[in-house]
Design a protein around this motif. Structure first.
Motif: not given
Length: 274
Positions: A133-137, A147-150, A155-156
């Motif tokens: 989650m950290h690295l993808v962000w 985007s945040v939505t993407d 991831t989910s």
């Protein structure tokens, strides 16, 4: 790379022949990604899943003269040369690849050393579940690629849809499980084998510093991670049933019935002649 691409193309061809969706894990190269893109353009139902290591690392670690350092990067398919990761990131941003996994399969330095005299005996696998989650962000959102939505989707949400557990998982809706992370985009993280929560003494992302830190994790409405502390009891997890035939199968049963009917027709004619 050519071997990965050939295997990917062969799997796609076989899936097309029997008219079934295909999920390809561990997409590590441009060549394999292009085979998936070509199939999807032709309308075939193919899902491509890159892993974090393929997105953010390159093969420089594999050539380190220190065996202990080089061995920790050994996985299959292998981490590729510079350039492949950026291409995979672009494929994720454009929807050619649909979600990001981890292929988390970590080994400590003692286990990796089994292959010190024979490369083939090095256990294959790297870490990633704690870092994903950290690295993808940091790599995809903070850099402006998605985007945040993407970010939520890859991831989910899309994971839950593909594995047919949406909207029980992958959504914040009435009736969904209250599984939520709270990520602070302004907080930084640093990855180290000295501070990670794996029992392994190796980490392929050693020293990585980036933006976007998960500060709170909620499972079933209960806070299980806060202030860098895990607050969960052993055995508290629950089995989640994943029914077969997700949305990718919509409409396929009609084609299958038609195919089966065409196979049965000669048999029926033979019976009529008896």
């Amino acid at each position: 790379m050519q071997l990965e691409a050939e295997a990917t193309a062969r799997a796609i061809r076989l899936a097309g022949f029997i008219n079934t969706p295909l999920y390809i894990v561990h997409v590590m190269s441009i060549d394999a990604m292009e085979e998936i893109a070509k199939a999807r353009k032709l309308g075939q139902r193919v899902v491509g899943e890159p892993v974090v290591s393929g997105l953010v690392l390159n093969d420089s670690g594999l050539w380190d003269p220190d065996f202990n350092i080089a061995a920790k990067f050994v996985m299959s398919p292998p981490i590729r040369a510079p350039g492949h990761g950026r291409a995979l990131q672009a494929a994720v941003s454009m929807g050619v690849l649909q979600l990001v996994g981890t292929d988390h399969c970590t080994f400590n330095s003692t286990q990796k050393a089994f292959g010190i005299d024979d490369f083939r005996k090095i256990p294959n696998g790297v870490n990633g579940i704690e870092e994903r989650m950290h690295l993808v962000w940091d790599t995809m959102v903070a850099s402006g690629k998605i985007s945040v939505t993407d970010y939520v989707r890859i991831t989910s949400t899309e994971c839950a849809r593909i594995f047919n557990i949406y909207p029980k998982k992958g959504a914040i809706l009435p009736g969904s499980d209250a599984d939520i992370i709270i990520l602070n985009p302004n907080s930084s993280f640093q990855i180290s084998s000295n501070s990670h929560h794996s029992r392994s003494d190796t980490n392929v992302y050693e020293g990585w510093i980036g933006k976007g830190k998960v500060e709170i994790t909620i499972v079933g409405g209960r806070i299980v991670w806060e202030n860098n502390e895990l607050k969960v009891n052993l055995g508290s997890g629950k089995y989640i049933k994943m029914p077969p035939f997700n949305y990718l199968f919509d409409g396929i049963e009609k084609a299958d019935v038609s195919y089966i009917s065409s196979l049965r027709a000669p048999v029926n004619r033979f019976k009529a002649m008896q």
